[in-house]
Structures are given as structure tokens and as C-alpha cells.
Design a protein around this motif. Structure first.
Motif, PDB file in Angstrom:
ATOM      1  N   ARG A   7       0.241   2.726   8.300  1.00 49.50           N
ATOM      2  CA  ARG A   7       1.191   4.381   9.136  1.00 49.50           C
ATOM      3  C   ARG A   7       2.861   3.898   9.895  1.00 49.50           C
ATOM      4  N   GLU A   8       2.711   2.924  10.093  1.00 51.16           N
ATOM      5  CA  GLU A   8       4.085   2.634  11.010  1.00 51.16           C
ATOM      6  C   GLU A   8       5.282   2.874   9.946  1.00 51.16           C
ATOM      7  N   PHE A   9       5.040   2.270   8.687  1.00 50.32           N
ATOM      8  CA  PHE A   9       6.174   2.037   7.259  1.00 50.32           C
ATOM      9  C   PHE A   9       5.578   4.055   6.584  1.00 50.32           C
ATOM     10  N   PHE A  10       4.756   4.143   6.735  1.00 48.32           N
ATOM     11  CA  PHE A  10       4.270   5.643   6.083  1.00 48.32           C
ATOM     12  C   PHE A  10       5.729   6.327   6.211  1.00 48.32           C
ATOM     13  N   PHE A  11       5.442   7.333   7.565  1.00 46.28           N
ATOM     14  CA  PHE A  11       6.034   9.086   8.184  1.00 46.28           C
ATOM     15  C   PHE A  11       7.546   8.155   7.864  1.00 46.28           C
ATOM     16  N   PRO A  12       7.776   7.726   8.125  1.00 48.49           N
ATOM     17  CA  PRO A  12      10.355   7.375   8.171  1.00 48.49           C
ATOM     18  C   PRO A  12      10.103   7.212   6.418  1.00 48.49           C
ATOM     19  N   ILE A  13       9.428   6.702   5.635  1.00 48.04           N
ATOM     20  CA  ILE A  13       9.638   6.586   4.630  1.00 48.04           C
ATOM     21  C   ILE A  13       9.581   7.665   3.678  1.00 48.04           C
ATOM     22  N   ILE A  14       8.134   8.707   3.736  1.00 45.97           N
ATOM     23  CA  ILE A  14       7.995  10.324   2.596  1.00 45.97           C
ATOM     24  C   ILE A  14       9.235  10.870   3.679  1.00 45.97           C
ATOM     25  N   ILE A  15       9.405  11.432   4.200  1.00 43.76           N
ATOM     26  CA  ILE A  15      10.599  12.462   5.118  1.00 43.76           C
ATOM     27  C   ILE A  15      12.305  12.260   3.877  1.00 43.76           C
ATOM     28  N   SER A  16      12.129  10.735   3.765  1.00 36.50           N
ATOM     29  CA  SER A  16      13.153  10.782   3.010  1.00 36.50           C
ATOM     30  C   SER A  16      13.127  10.400   1.209  1.00 36.50           C
ATOM     31  N   VAL A  17      11.898  10.677   1.431  1.00 35.97           N
ATOM     32  CA  VAL A  17      11.628  10.772  -0.992  1.00 35.97           C
ATOM     33  C   VAL A  17      12.079  12.092  -1.130  1.00 35.97           C
ATOM     34  N   PRO A  18      12.281  13.336  -0.305  1.00 40.04           N
ATOM     35  CA  PRO A  18      12.919  14.158  -1.207  1.00 40.04           C
ATOM     36  C   PRO A  18      14.379  14.020  -2.377  1.00 40.04           C
ATOM     37  N   VAL A  57       0.800  -1.298   0.092  1.00 39.53           N
ATOM     38  CA  VAL A  57       0.216  -0.145  -0.069  1.00 39.53           C
ATOM     39  C   VAL A  57       0.976   1.001  -0.176  1.00 39.53           C
ATOM     40  N   VAL A  58       1.965   1.305   1.219  1.00 39.69           N
ATOM     41  CA  VAL A  58       2.570   2.594   0.933  1.00 39.69           C
ATOM     42  C   VAL A  58       3.632   2.817   0.246  1.00 39.69           C
ATOM     43  N   LEU A  59       4.690   1.935  -0.527  1.00 40.59           N
ATOM     44  CA  LEU A  59       5.755   1.824  -1.661  1.00 40.59           C
ATOM     45  C   LEU A  59       5.050   2.869  -2.764  1.00 40.59           C
ATOM     46  N   PRO A  60       3.293   2.566  -3.932  1.00 36.42           N
ATOM     47  CA  PRO A  60       3.004   2.814  -4.164  1.00 36.42           C
ATOM     48  C   PRO A  60       3.109   4.392  -4.020  1.00 36.42           C
ATOM     49  N   ILE A  61       2.872   4.966  -2.787  1.00 40.23           N
ATOM     50  CA  ILE A  61       2.420   6.123  -2.720  1.00 40.23           C
ATOM     51  C   ILE A  61       3.968   7.660  -2.328  1.00 40.23           C
ATOM     52  N   THR A  62       4.732   6.672  -2.161  1.00 43.56           N
ATOM     53  CA  THR A  62       6.327   7.317  -2.125  1.00 43.56           C
ATOM     54  C   THR A  62       7.223   6.922  -3.269  1.00 43.56           C
ATOM     55  N   PHE A  63       7.079   5.892  -3.414  1.00 37.23           N
ATOM     56  CA  PHE A  63       6.989   5.846  -5.511  1.00 37.23           C
ATOM     57  C   PHE A  63       6.133   7.109  -6.098  1.00 37.23           C
ATOM     58  N   LEU A  64       5.486   7.746  -6.552  1.00 37.80           N
ATOM     59  CA  LEU A  64       4.074   8.112  -6.999  1.00 37.80           C
ATOM     60  C   LEU A  64       5.161   9.682  -6.919  1.00 37.80           C
ATOM     61  N   ILE A  65       6.177   9.742  -5.874  1.00 38.36           N
ATOM     62  CA  ILE A  65       6.549  11.418  -4.906  1.00 38.36           C
ATOM     63  C   ILE A  65       7.689  11.067  -6.010  1.00 38.36           C
ATOM     64  N   SER A  66       8.222  10.141  -5.401  1.00 36.08           N
ATOM     65  CA  SER A  66       9.469  10.129  -5.994  1.00 36.08           C
ATOM     66  C   SER A  66      10.430  10.064  -7.725  1.00 36.08           C
ATOM     67  N   SER A  67       8.693   9.166  -7.912  1.00 33.68           N
ATOM     68  CA  SER A  67       8.575   9.338  -9.887  1.00 33.68           C
ATOM     69  C   SER A  67       9.271  10.853 -10.268  1.00 33.68           C
ATOM     70  N   LEU A  68       9.097  11.919  -9.343  1.00 37.88           N
ATOM     71  CA  LEU A  68       8.699  13.508 -10.085  1.00 37.88           C
ATOM     72  C   LEU A  68      10.627  13.531 -10.158  1.00 37.88           C
ATOM     73  N   GLY A  69      11.575  12.910  -9.739  1.00 39.91           N
ATOM     74  CA  GLY A  69      13.314  13.415  -9.815  1.00 39.91           C
ATOM     75  C   GLY A  69      13.007  11.991 -10.935  1.00 39.91           C
TER      76      GLY A  69
END
Length: 451
Positions: free
Chosen positions: A135-146, A56-68
Motif C-alpha cells: 500500500r505504501e508503494f502503490f499510491f505515489p506510483i499509481i498517480i504517476s502512471v499517466p 505485487v504492485v508493479l504488474p498493476i502499474t505496468f498493466l495500466i501504463s502498457s496502454l501507452g
């Protein structure tokens, strides 16, 4: 394995493709192994529900990081053609604009993701018992996405310079760090999903540090302050090509949303876990084909910019040939060893029983995907944004999403798995048509062999 940018237009295409594709393949392999082992660790040490949460979480982070990634691939095409035309000042300005675009956009999207975290997790399928580990997986990951976004952008520019070996190392370093920290944080410190996320976040930052080191000390693109000004025409050219990659990832994310909801409806949490295993295998097993595609891009882009169309045509044909052979071998391995492969991920008997057949169906048309991947990459390398967008979106957007929405109504969960090879075949036919037409017109020469 490293070549200078100018050698992209002079070396033998076979040798050049190997020099570019092998490091790219190894880099993707390590990145895939990283994701694969990450999934195995959370599945074995936390449980199959954890696999569903990661899915569930990785597609969210990959969507944002795929900007790069999108800015990297789109700008890489502009940069490769500028180098091919011996316009190094434009290449440097393009790179500086890419850095600024990636930095700005990724931070805006991350802020949005943090503010609407619950809504995003629910949208991407964090239902029932999946929500808590997600939720536990989401927050540390999202902060590192840039940092991940800047790595993805920089990695494409490293390849555009012809420095595939350094691009490979940039992908290997975070894999080693993530796997090592996974063992420490999950197994020994018992930090659960938070530990898995923290390990991944630190690995992204390590990749960023290596990419930064490369551009400071090894790159041919030595930037000056004057390059760091937004140039409207360059931003426009980058954006037109970047939208191809970002739209593809956007459609992949939409597909993930649809799949997670439909899988949960038809089979509950364990069906989401099944797709989590399959999606990891898709990236892992196809690493050599993706490596060839990435190795092909700077070769085609440079020679297209230099108007050396015979070399472009040769690179297209060889890339398709090699990728098709490898894809066929991969399919045979999946066909024969599906059950042992699945057993590595989890001890859940229901997941082990149902995943092998699904895995075989999802990979059923993999021998033909080379034409689709290389064909779409060619149009992107050539700067033909509209056709590149059409062909890039064809599999997931035009075929797979409608099939996933329709077929389960008649075939149940089997309809989801059979949708994948049907979409592969249809998108390959469409891409093959446009690619053959392009070779017979723009590249002038009569097509030999493959098409």
C-alpha cells in the motif's frame, strides 16, 4: 545513431539494424538497471518483504501504463507503414490520435485503480505481511502512471521516426533520476517504501518532460490543431494492432496474479520475493534481445509499407541470428553465476539458497526465444493483427499459465520454474511454423540460413 525515416528504406540492413538496435538495447539496459537497482535497494535497505511488495504492485502499474506502450507499438506500425508509403499526413494524424487515446484511457484506468486499490492489491497477491508495504508503494506510483503511459507511447513513435538515439536518452534519464532519488529518499531520509515509490514517480515525470521536448523541437511529425480529431478508421487500425501488445501485458498481469498466489501457497512471502528477483533478471538479462526486437520493428514496418519485401526478409533473418547469439551468451552467464547474482539482491539466507536453481531453470530455454520474439514482432510490424495476437499470447497465455496451474500439483514449487522453459520451447515451435510459412509465401523469396 540517428537516421531519418526515409533512410529506413535505403540503408544497408546490417548497419540499419545496428543503428536502431544498439540505442534501443542501451535504453532498455538502463531501464532494466533502474528496476534492478531499485529492487536491490529495497531488498538491502528495507528487507525481502519489500521485494515481495514491489513484485505485487508493479504488474498493476505496468498493466495500466502498457496502454501507452500498446497504443505506441500499434500506432507505430501504422505510422511506419504510412511513412514507408510517403503518406506523412496520415502519419501525423495517427500520432495525434495516439496522444488523445493514451491520455484518455490512462486517466480512466488510474481512477479505477485508486477507487479499488485494496481489491486490486489483494487480487495481485498482497497477502499477509505483504499488504502494508504494498500500500505504501502503490499510491505515489499509481498517480504517476499517466506520465509513464505517455512516455511509453511517445518512445515507440520516436523509434518509428528512426530516432533511436533520442528514444534511448528518454529511457536513460529516468533511470539516473530514480537511482539518485532512491539513495536520498530510502537511505538518507529513511522514507522506506513511500520513498522508493516517490523516487520512481518523479523519474516517470522526468521522462515525460524529455519526450515532450523531443516532439516540440526535434520530431519530423510537426502536429497542427487539425490533426487532433479522432478519425474512426485510424483509431480502429491503431486499436486492432494495439490490442496485441495490451493483451500480452494483460496476460502477463494475469500470470503475475496466478504466480503470486501459487508461490504464496507453496512457499509463503519468501517465494514471492524469489520470483521478484527472477522477474527483474528476466528483463535485465534479456535487454539486448529486446533491443534488437524494438530496433527491428520500424525497419520491418517501413519496408513492408514500401512493399520492399526482400529487405523485410533480410531484417527478419539478421534479427533472429543476432538475437539468438546474444541469448545463448546470456544463458551461459546465468548458468555460471546464478548464486553471486542472487546474493546482490538480499541477505535473506532462505532466498539466497533457493533462488539460483530457480533462476537457471527459468532461463534454460533462452537460446531459442529469438525466433518467438522476432516472429511475433514481424506480424505486428506488417499490420497482421490476428497472427501477431496469437503469437504474442502463445508463451504466457496458451502455454505458461496452464503449465503453472498444473505442474505444481505434481512437482511442487519446482513445477513453476520448469514451466518457463517448456513454454518457451512450445511457443518458439509455433512461431517458427507461422514465420517460415509467411516468408515462403508473402515475402516470396526462398528462406536461407536460419529458417
Amino acid at each position: 545513431m540517428t537516421v531519418s525515416a526515409d533512410e529506413l528504406g535505403t540503408q544497408d540492413i546490417k548497419k540499419l539494424l545496428i543503428k536502431q538496435a544498439v540505442p534501443s538495447s542501451i535504453g532498455i539496459l538502463f531501464m532494466s538497471v533502474n528496476i534492478l537497482i531499485d529492487t536491490i535497494f529495497v531488498g538491502q535497505w528495507i528487507g525481502s518483504l519489500a521485494i515481495a511488495a514491489v513484485t505485487v504492485v508493479l504488474p498493476i502499474t505496468f498493466l495500466i501504463s502498457s496502454l501507452g506502450m500498446a497504443i505506441g507499438v500499434g500506432g507505430g506500425s501504422v505510422l511506419s507503414r504510412a511513412l514507408g508509403a510517403n503518406n506523412r499526413e496520415k502519419a501525423k494524424t495517427t500520432f495525434a490520435n495516439q496522444i488523445m487515446m493514451t491520455f484518455l484511457l490512462s486517466f480512466i484506468f488510474v481512477a479505477f485503480g485508486l477507487f479499488f486499490s485494496n481489491e486490486m492489491l489483494l487480487l495481485f497477491g498482497a497477502k499477509g505481511a505483504i499488504m502494508k508495504p504494498a500500500r505504501e508503494f502503490f499510491f505515489p506510483i499509481i498517480i504517476s502512471v499517466p506520465f509513464l503511459a505517455l512516455c511509453m507511447m511517445g518512445n515507440n513513435i520516436i523509434r518509428a521516426e528512426g530516432k533511436a538515439k533520442f528514444a534511448m536518452v528518454a529511457m536513460i534519464i529516468p533511470a539516473f533520476i530514480n537511482i539518485t532519488l532512491d539513495i536520498i529518499f530510502i537511505k538518507y531520509l529513511d522514507l522506506g517504501m513511500f520513498g522508493a515509490a516517490l523516487a520512481t514517480a518523479i523519474s516517470y515525470f522526468s521522462c515525460f518532460l524529455f519526450v515532450l521536448w523531443f516532439f516540440l523541437f526535434k520530431s519530423e511529425l510537426k502536429l497542427r490543431t487539425r490533426h487532433f480529431k479522432f478519425k474512426l478508421l485510424i483509431v480502429k487500425e491503431i486499436s486492432e494492432l494495439s490490442i496485441v501488445t495490451f493483451s500480452r501485458q494483460g496476460v502477463v498481469s494475469i500470470l503475475a496474479i496466478i504466480l503470486n498466489h501459487i508461490l504464496y501457497t507453496y512457499g509463503g512471502e519468501h517465494s514471492v520475493a524469489i520470483y521478484g528477483i527472477i522477474s527483474r533478471m528476466l528483463m535485465f538479462a534479456l535487454f539486448p534481445i529486446l533491443g534488437i526486437t524494438q530496433g527491428f520493428l520500424p525497419i520491418a514496418g517501413f519496408n513492408y509499407g514500401a512493399q520492399n519485401y526482400e529487405r523485410v526478409k533480410e531484417s527478419v533473418q539478421l534479427s533472429i541470428k543476432y538475437a539468438a547469439i546474444l541469448a545463448s551468451l546470456i544463458f551461459v552467464v546465468i548458468l555460471l553465476f546464478a548464486k553471486p547474482i542472487v546474493s546482490v539482491f538480499t541477505t535473506d539466507p532462505k532466498v539466497i539458497a533457493e533462488t539460483p536453481e530457480a533462476l537457471r531453470w527459468v532461463f534454460a530455454a533462452s537460446p531459442v526465444i529469438a525466433i518467438q520474439l522476432i516472429g511475433a514482432a514481424y506480424f505486428q510490424a506488417a499490420g497482421k493483427a490476428k497472427k501477431a495476437l496469437l503469437l504474442t499470447l502463445s508463451k504466457q497465455g496458451f502455454f505458461l499459465i496452464p503449465l503453472v496451474l498444473i505442474l505444481p500439483n505434481f512437482l511442487g514449487i519446482f513445477g513453476i520454474w520448469i514451466a518457463f522453459p517448456i513454454a518457451d520451447i512450445l511457443s518458439t515451435i509455433l512461431t517458427g511454423y507461422f514465420l517460415k510459412k509467411e516468408i515462403n509465401t508473402k515475402l516470396i523469396q526462398t528462406t536461407n540460413g536460419i529458417l
